[in-house]
Write a protein that holds these residues in place. Structure first.
Motif, PDB file in Angstrom:
ATOM      1  N   HIS A  84      -6.246  -8.499   7.854  1.00  0.00           N
ATOM      2  CA  HIS A  84      -7.212  -7.584   7.202  1.00  0.00           C
ATOM      3  C   HIS A  84      -8.057  -8.334   6.197  1.00  0.00           C
ATOM      4  O   HIS A  84      -7.545  -8.943   5.260  1.00  0.00           O
ATOM      5  N   HIS A  86     -12.347  -7.979   4.613  1.00  0.00           N
ATOM      6  CA  HIS A  86     -13.653  -7.319   4.710  1.00  0.00           C
ATOM      7  C   HIS A  86     -14.706  -8.420   4.735  1.00  0.00           C
ATOM      8  O   HIS A  86     -15.267  -8.806   3.707  1.00  0.00           O
ATOM      9  N   ASP A 240      -6.424   1.269   5.942  1.00  0.00           N
ATOM     10  CA  ASP A 240      -6.485   0.588   4.643  1.00  0.00           C
ATOM     11  C   ASP A 240      -6.191   1.581   3.512  1.00  0.00           C
ATOM     12  O   ASP A 240      -6.141   2.794   3.729  1.00  0.00           O
ATOM     13  N   HIS A 268      -1.540  -2.796   2.853  1.00  0.00           N
ATOM     14  CA  HIS A 268      -1.040  -2.744   1.469  1.00  0.00           C
ATOM     15  C   HIS A 268       0.347  -2.112   1.427  1.00  0.00           C
ATOM     16  O   HIS A 268       1.331  -2.773   1.203  1.00  0.00           O
ATOM     17  N   ASP A 321      -7.940  -9.692   2.468  1.00  0.00           N
ATOM     18  CA  ASP A 321      -8.637  -8.557   1.841  1.00  0.00           C
ATOM     19  C   ASP A 321     -10.035  -8.929   1.367  1.00  0.00           C
ATOM     20  O   ASP A 321     -10.903  -9.135   2.192  1.00  0.00           O
TER      21      ASP A 321
HETATM   22 ZN   LIG Z   1      -8.909  -3.665   2.284  1.00  0.00          ZN
END
Ligand SMILES: [Zn+2]
Length: 463
Positions: A84, A86, A240, A268, A321
């Motif tokens: 994960h 972005h 997310d 998370h 992240d």
């Molecule tokens: Zn995230």
């Protein structure tokens, strides 16, 4: 033919002269850290790549027609798998290194910069993130692409992954704030047809969504409706912002609705209740920890939930992240998690006669490779140097200044190495980094594009 080692331009030239689908590469004399539970670590070993696939690992392999790469003094390891990130934010790297909480990040980035992004900004950020990932040994990257304002924004993000040669997972979500075309999730059908129709390709598609309506309202929140969209398309789901009480309640609802499972990754997972963890464990749901964002940005308990995951039988993947506030590479994630978990275990046992239950370097490397592949729905494809899997592998120089002498290969990868020690990166059998350099990138041109995009984004008022 024997053409010394991965520092040699002549080897690369020879590799590129041969048609990729019929090419065979034999790495010889390496320490092979397979991360395959059945194969373990093999010293003084060879590894044979045929076309895009690993076809053998063992001592003194014979492959008459192969290009031989002398890999003495190196470790061969599976490429890292990021579960994960972005990626579109990469031109905003480290713009808020001291951000204190999720609200600060959301307001500056998702409610601010994101709203002015054009398709070309999506392309540039995503390409930059992917190239940097390759440089640091990440061969599979899940791009949680949550700024899909129009279908052109999605196209740009997918094409950026494609153009770098990374094993890319495009996880698509509409934006949190501002005007957008509301083409998501409907446009996923077109995306799938246009870019993801073959089972034999580097790119895969997932549905990206949020745990609850807390941050951006109900349209982006996971539930039976979005689960049906993913199911009809035959794609996985990455969720997310899974944290705290509201997410714990959501997890229990999803369990009741039957929309948890191995195709769903919860990202998370900090501050969840024991009941939520039990539901995740029982359903075989996968988890993507983000050790540095949990700890540094301070998400809920701020403790990466590795013990909670392990206690219900979930071995998590790791993720980067946001580069706006965090490091870009997997070494940082592994070392952060290793230190934090052991600190927590020792601290909890301190002053008692209990033995702390500590994770090992092998655990974190497993999380960063094989478990990441599982979380991304690619366990049969990548994540270990298992014959039959695709050739996503790293050549790590074990006798560089900072690594010599090689005493423990897994310790050397997890605690000693960084991007500078990665001599070569193969993805799907194709060299993407060689002699310490990412291939096929005009760095000066890329820098100009990154700067121009950054200036546009910073100087355009949010809408
Ligand atoms: Zn995230």
């Amino acid at each position: 033919m024997n053409l010394n080692d991965t520092t040699s331009a002549a080897v690369l030239e020879e590799l590129r002269r041969r048609p990729a689908d019929r090419r065979r590469i034999l790495f010889t004399g390496a320490t092979v850290v397979t991360m395959d539970p059945g194969l373990g670590v093999v010293d003084g070993a060879d590894l044979l790549v045929s076309g895009d696939t690993i076809t053998a690992v063992g001592r003194r392999l014979d492959a008459a027609d192969a290009v031989v790469v002398d890999a003495t003094g190196t470790i061969l390891a599976p490429g890292f798998v990021d579960t994960h990130r972005h990626a579109w934010e990469a031109q905003l790297r480290r713009i808020m290194p001291n951000v204190d909480d999720l609200g600060g990040y959301v307001m500056a980035t998702l409610a601010g910069y994101a709203t002015v992004y054009r398709p070309q900004d999506m392309y540039i950020g995503t390409r930059l993130a992917a190239l940097t990932a390759i440089d640091s040994g990440i061969t599979t990257m899940l791009d949680f692409s949550h700024n899909s304002r129009t279908h052109q924004h999605s196209d740009a993000a997918v094409e950026a992954l494609r153009d770098t040669g990374i094993r890319g997972v495009h996880a698509s979500m509409g934006p949190h704030f501002g005007d957008w075309d509301r083409q998501w999730p409907g446009d996923l059908t077109r995306l799938k047809e246009q870019y993801f129709s073959s089972d034999h390709q580097l790119l895969t598609l997932r549905l990206a969504t949020l745990a609850t309506a807390e941050i951006a309202g109900p349209a982006l929140a996971y539930g039976p409706e979005l689960a049906r969209v993913a199911q009809e398309l035959g794609i996985g789901v990455s969720v997310d912002a899974v944290f705290g009480t509201a997410s714990s309640d959501a997890v229990l609802r999803w369990a009741k609705d039957g929309i948890l499972g191995p195709d769903v990754t919860l990202i998370h997972s900090t501050g969840l209740t024991p009941e939520a963890w039990r539901a995740m464990g029982e359903s075989g749901t996968t988890v993507a920890l983000a050790p540095t964002s949990d700890a540094q940005i301070g998400l809920e308990t701020a403790i990466p939930a590795v013990d909670e995951a392990l206690s219900v039988g979930i071995r998590p993947g790791l993720s980067i992240d946001v580069e706006v506030a965090l490091a870009s590479d997997m070494f940082t994630q592994m070392r952060a998690l290793h230190a934090i978990q052991r600190m927590r275990a020792v601290n909890a046992a301190y002053g008692t006669d209990r033995q702390p239950s500590r994770i090992t370097t092998h655990d974190v490397l497993d999380f960063a490779t094989l478990q990441g592949a599982r979380a991304n729905g690619l366990a049969d494809v990548t994540g270990s140097l298992t014959p039959g899997k695709k050739a996503d592998l790293l050549v790590i120089r074990a006798e560089d200044l900072n690594n010599m002498p090689l005493n423990d290969p897994i310790g050397t990868i997890v605690l000693g190495s960084d991007a500078r020690n990665i001599s070569a990166v193969l993805i799907n059998g194709e060299p993407r980094k060689w002699a310490g350099q990412v291939l096929d990138v005009d760095l000066a041109a890329l820098r100009d594009e990154v700067h121009a995009s950054r200036e546009y984004v910073l100087n355009t008022p949010a809408v």
